[in-house]
Design a protein around this motif. Sequence first.
Motif, PDB file in Angstrom:
ATOM      1  N   ASP A 385       0.963 -15.432  -6.312  1.00 53.18           N
ATOM      2  CA  ASP A 385       1.101 -15.113  -4.889  1.00 53.18           C
ATOM      3  C   ASP A 385      -0.284 -14.864  -4.287  1.00 53.18           C
ATOM      4  OD1 ASP A 385       3.990 -15.251  -4.785  1.00 53.18           O
ATOM      5  OD2 ASP A 385       4.031 -13.356  -5.887  1.00 53.18           O
ATOM      6  N   LEU A 386      -0.615 -13.617  -3.992  1.00 48.50           N
ATOM      7  CA  LEU A 386      -1.896 -13.303  -3.354  1.00 48.50           C
ATOM      8  C   LEU A 386      -2.897 -12.657  -4.301  1.00 48.50           C
ATOM      9  CD1 LEU A 386      -0.717 -11.842   0.095  1.00 48.50           C
ATOM     10  CD2 LEU A 386      -1.686 -14.103  -0.349  1.00 48.50           C
ATOM     11  N   GLY A 387      -2.521 -12.426  -5.532  1.00 53.90           N
ATOM     12  CA  GLY A 387      -3.375 -11.658  -6.424  1.00 53.90           C
ATOM     13  C   GLY A 387      -4.787 -12.192  -6.579  1.00 53.90           C
ATOM     14  N   ARG A 388      -4.938 -13.519  -6.583  1.00 58.39           N
ATOM     15  CA  ARG A 388      -6.256 -14.124  -6.786  1.00 58.39           C
ATOM     16  C   ARG A 388      -7.079 -14.218  -5.505  1.00 58.39           C
ATOM     17  NH1 ARG A 388      -8.718 -14.959 -11.312  1.00 58.39           N
ATOM     18  NH2 ARG A 388      -9.512 -16.975 -10.617  1.00 58.39           N
ATOM     19  N   LEU A 389      -6.458 -14.056  -4.359  1.00 58.22           N
ATOM     20  CA  LEU A 389      -7.136 -14.285  -3.076  1.00 58.22           C
ATOM     21  C   LEU A 389      -8.173 -13.204  -2.804  1.00 58.22           C
ATOM     22  CD1 LEU A 389      -7.136 -16.081  -0.485  1.00 58.22           C
ATOM     23  CD2 LEU A 389      -5.585 -14.380   0.515  1.00 58.22           C
ATOM     24  N   ASN A 390      -9.351 -13.622  -2.356  1.00 58.66           N
ATOM     25  CA  ASN A 390     -10.383 -12.685  -1.925  1.00 58.66           C
ATOM     26  C   ASN A 390     -10.122 -12.251  -0.492  1.00 58.66           C
ATOM     27  OD1 ASN A 390     -12.376 -12.349  -4.108  1.00 58.66           O
ATOM     28  ND2 ASN A 390     -12.568 -14.569  -3.963  1.00 58.66           N
ATOM     29  N   VAL A 391     -10.111 -10.955  -0.284  1.00 55.56           N
ATOM     30  CA  VAL A 391      -9.868 -10.388   1.044  1.00 55.56           C
ATOM     31  C   VAL A 391     -10.941  -9.342   1.338  1.00 55.56           C
ATOM     32  CG1 VAL A 391      -7.383 -10.807   1.003  1.00 55.56           C
ATOM     33  CG2 VAL A 391      -8.284  -8.641   0.102  1.00 55.56           C
ATOM     34  N   SER A 392     -10.986  -8.902   2.587  1.00 56.66           N
ATOM     35  CA  SER A 392     -11.973  -7.916   3.014  1.00 56.66           C
ATOM     36  C   SER A 392     -11.541  -6.510   2.637  1.00 56.66           C
ATOM     37  CB  SER A 392     -12.163  -7.996   4.529  1.00 56.66           C
ATOM     38  OG  SER A 392     -12.979  -6.939   4.988  1.00 56.66           O
ATOM     39  N   THR A 393     -12.488  -5.750   2.090  1.00 58.66           N
ATOM     40  CA  THR A 393     -12.224  -4.336   1.850  1.00 58.66           C
ATOM     41  C   THR A 393     -12.572  -3.485   3.067  1.00 58.66           C
ATOM     42  OG1 THR A 393     -14.435  -4.060   0.879  1.00 58.66           O
ATOM     43  CG2 THR A 393     -12.607  -4.573  -0.627  1.00 58.66           C
ATOM     44  N   ALA A 394     -13.133  -4.111   4.101  1.00 57.51           N
ATOM     45  CA  ALA A 394     -13.542  -3.387   5.303  1.00 57.51           C
ATOM     46  C   ALA A 394     -12.493  -3.455   6.406  1.00 57.51           C
ATOM     47  CB  ALA A 394     -14.866  -3.942   5.824  1.00 57.51           C
ATOM     48  N   MET A 395     -11.404  -4.182   6.168  1.00 59.14           N
ATOM     49  CA  MET A 395     -10.400  -4.402   7.203  1.00 59.14           C
ATOM     50  C   MET A 395      -9.018  -4.004   6.687  1.00 59.14           C
ATOM     51  SD  MET A 395     -12.045  -5.815   9.783  1.00 59.14           S
ATOM     52  CE  MET A 395     -10.705  -6.556  10.718  1.00 59.14           C
ATOM     53  N   GLY A 396      -8.169  -3.520   7.600  1.00 60.15           N
ATOM     54  CA  GLY A 396      -6.758  -3.310   7.293  1.00 60.15           C
ATOM     55  C   GLY A 396      -6.397  -1.957   6.742  1.00 60.15           C
ATOM     56  N   LEU A 397      -7.341  -1.043   6.601  1.00 58.46           N
ATOM     57  CA  LEU A 397      -7.039   0.283   6.074  1.00 58.46           C
ATOM     58  C   LEU A 397      -6.188   1.094   7.046  1.00 58.46           C
ATOM     59  CD1 LEU A 397     -10.454   1.318   4.498  1.00 58.46           C
ATOM     60  CD2 LEU A 397      -8.271   1.200   3.271  1.00 58.46           C
ATOM     61  N   SER A 398      -5.343   1.920   6.496  1.00 57.74           N
ATOM     62  CA  SER A 398      -4.574   2.855   7.312  1.00 57.74           C
ATOM     63  C   SER A 398      -5.527   3.827   8.007  1.00 57.74           C
ATOM     64  CB  SER A 398      -3.586   3.626   6.435  1.00 57.74           C
ATOM     65  OG  SER A 398      -4.284   4.337   5.410  1.00 57.74           O
ATOM     66  N   GLN A 399      -5.013   4.545   9.001  1.00 54.93           N
ATOM     67  CA  GLN A 399      -5.871   5.432   9.777  1.00 54.93           C
ATOM     68  C   GLN A 399      -6.525   6.491   8.910  1.00 54.93           C
ATOM     69  OE1 GLN A 399      -3.951   7.062  13.214  1.00 54.93           O
ATOM     70  NE2 GLN A 399      -5.807   7.978  14.031  1.00 54.93           N
ATOM     71  N   ASP A 400      -5.836   6.938   7.888  1.00 57.28           N
ATOM     72  CA  ASP A 400      -6.430   7.965   7.025  1.00 57.28           C
ATOM     73  C   ASP A 400      -7.247   7.373   5.882  1.00 57.28           C
ATOM     74  OD1 ASP A 400      -4.512   6.983   5.297  1.00 57.28           O
ATOM     75  OD2 ASP A 400      -3.310   8.821   5.231  1.00 57.28           O
ATOM     76  N   GLY A 401      -7.307   6.043   5.803  1.00 55.59           N
ATOM     77  CA  GLY A 401      -8.151   5.375   4.825  1.00 55.59           C
ATOM     78  C   GLY A 401      -7.640   5.390   3.406  1.00 55.59           C
ATOM     79  N   THR A 402      -6.371   5.724   3.211  1.00 52.94           N
ATOM     80  CA  THR A 402      -5.864   5.865   1.847  1.00 52.94           C
ATOM     81  C   THR A 402      -5.268   4.585   1.277  1.00 52.94           C
ATOM     82  OG1 THR A 402      -3.707   6.614   2.673  1.00 52.94           O
ATOM     83  CG2 THR A 402      -5.385   8.309   2.192  1.00 52.94           C
ATOM     84  N   CYS A 403      -4.927   3.605   2.137  1.00 50.76           N
ATOM     85  CA  CYS A 403      -4.325   2.366   1.631  1.00 50.76           C
ATOM     86  C   CYS A 403      -4.456   1.255   2.668  1.00 50.76           C
ATOM     87  CB  CYS A 403      -2.846   2.583   1.265  1.00 50.76           C
ATOM     88  SG  CYS A 403      -1.788   3.096   2.641  1.00 50.76           S
ATOM     89  N   TYR A 404      -4.256   0.021   2.214  1.00 49.81           N
ATOM     90  CA  TYR A 404      -4.366  -1.147   3.098  1.00 49.81           C
ATOM     91  C   TYR A 404      -2.999  -1.506   3.666  1.00 49.81           C
ATOM     92  CZ  TYR A 404      -9.133  -1.849   1.513  1.00 49.81           C
ATOM     93  OH  TYR A 404     -10.480  -1.686   1.250  1.00 49.81           O
ATOM     94  N   GLU A 405      -2.896  -1.394   4.995  1.00 51.53           N
ATOM     95  CA  GLU A 405      -1.641  -1.748   5.665  1.00 51.53           C
ATOM     96  C   GLU A 405      -1.501  -3.255   5.814  1.00 51.53           C
ATOM     97  OE1 GLU A 405      -0.895   2.103   8.530  1.00 51.53           O
ATOM     98  OE2 GLU A 405      -2.259   0.533   9.256  1.00 51.53           O
ATOM     99  N   GLU A 406      -2.639  -3.914   6.022  1.00 49.29           N
ATOM    100  CA  GLU A 406      -2.672  -5.376   6.139  1.00 49.29           C
ATOM    101  C   GLU A 406      -3.845  -5.898   5.330  1.00 49.29           C
ATOM    102  OE1 GLU A 406      -0.951  -6.681  10.431  1.00 49.29           O
ATOM    103  OE2 GLU A 406      -2.907  -5.690  10.467  1.00 49.29           O
ATOM    104  N   LEU A 407      -3.763  -7.182   4.949  1.00 46.46           N
ATOM    105  CA  LEU A 407      -4.841  -7.848   4.236  1.00 46.46           C
ATOM    106  C   LEU A 407      -5.472  -8.893   5.140  1.00 46.46           C
ATOM    107  CD1 LEU A 407      -3.089  -8.377   0.780  1.00 46.46           C
ATOM    108  CD2 LEU A 407      -4.500  -6.433   1.532  1.00 46.46           C
TER     109      LEU A 407
END
Length: 567
Positions: A385-407
């Motif tokens: 699925d998406l496991g191999r895809l490279n994504v940004s670690t600077a985008m999509g974080l929740s407001q509190d910064g604890t997890c990625y809401e979107e990739l």
Amino acid sequence: MLSTRSRIRRAAAPILVGAIAAGCLAAAPASALPIRTAIVDAPAGVVADGAALTLSPVGTYETGVFDESAAEIVAAYDGRLYVVNAQAGLVEVLDAKKPSKPKKVGEVQGDGIANSVAIRADGLGVVAIEDADDKTAPGRILFFDATGKKPRVLGSVEVGSLPDMVALSADGTLAVVANEGEPADDFSSDPEGSVAVIDLPATVSAATQGDVRIADFHEFEVGGSKTLPDDVRVFGPTPEADLPVSRNLEPEYVAIDGDAAYVALQEANAFAVVDLDTAAVEEILPLGFVDHSAAGHGIDASDRDPQGAPTFGIRTFAGLKGMYLPDGLVAYEAAGETYLVSANEGDAREWGDYVEPARVKDLGDDGLAPICGTSPAAALTGDADLGRLNVSTAMGLSQDGTCYEELYAFGSRSFSIWTTGGEQVFDSGEDFERLTHAAAPDSFNSNHSESNLEGRSDDKGPEPESLAIGDVDGRTYAFIGFERVGGVIVYDITDPAASTFVTYLNNRDFSVSVEDDGVETLSSAGDLGPEGLTFIPASASPTGEPMLAVANEVSGTTTLFAIDAIS
């Protein structure tokens, strides 16, 4: 989208093949290289039903230098091609009056790394020169006279850090330079990005330092007079505390229309609008994001699908978006309105210890936040699925910064057409991956330095890098180069909102993998890594018919293509 009636071409012979003598760079002496052609026997391609034109490779000039940016940007003037050879720090001059046998007849040598070249209608040439010892130092614009038998250097002026691209206004009065201002490789410093506006002399002569004006981004800093929109990506470490916005923004490419320049800010996923009369940045417009859960905007996101093996499969993914992050940007007019055309390559920031990308399956490890359990992407972390895809670690974080809401993936694997106000009127969606697969299914999403299957599916796919626009028989066409899999794709963009695919051709032999087989196989590989394209109209073509010149940075080749009308 690809019509089921489109014709797949995998064995069409080129219209003309010529034996070209090798170039004579020190890294690859001509005496050690064979006579070569670099036009492959069976270019892969697809032609749409009802297409008005096709492409045919005619002739190639080879430097014999592999994967060293020996052919990056190409400009045409008076039967000659001027090709940026960054590897040698110069612009090579090729006589193309016999398109089947382009040959080197001179060079323009600069004191630094050549990044871009453009030539005015009267023969005034300009070259963007990066400092060879320190890319964070100011660069220069070098001027030369292209009217003589041998080009003659006229002088230079200083501009901003790392001048990456130079463009000339249609009336020839201005040169506009994108000063990228990349940080030092160890991220110890980060110079400002800026745009230089140079008033050019009316004669073929050098501008003076007093003719240079610099458009900066200072007014977009906190407390400045202009607002930076929220979706403009300003992120990563700030090694210098002052001017964090100005140092973060990195101008990449320039498109000029009248008294305005539109400058791609690639990593910021935006473009800047520069008033050329005042040399000021008026506004910065974010490009937004593509929704990869929407029909027609799927991608092949894995090089190991479905069960550890590469298999073609375009899919949509809930919770995944793409950042356009364009490299090439060109302006054109349709029905009295100006539009911008972007090649949405994608690019990440990776300097020193800061590395923006991460594979989806690695989120939650090594100090990275995990995917939020409520995100639909949370169930898509397997390799198929998406496991191999490279994504940004600077985008999509929740407001509190604890997890990625979107990739957010890098690049959209498409090209787009925009109004000058930043509204998208067309996007090619998943066309590019479908068309390149139709042309060469066994080498789908191949890398450029080596031939493989799906080598780039987990990254940015074919990577549309740059483009040129030209008019043929009353229609306007975009010619777009794919940096990774290779080749040039053509769209009819006469009606921007109803743009249509026309043809795709790839002068590459995938049975040759230079990285694996050795540099001695370079000539037989064809064109690898198209970087710069220029359209040559019929009025300026040595054949009397329109042509396309393509500079290929990995193979070090510059290839001329005939643009053939289909009756």
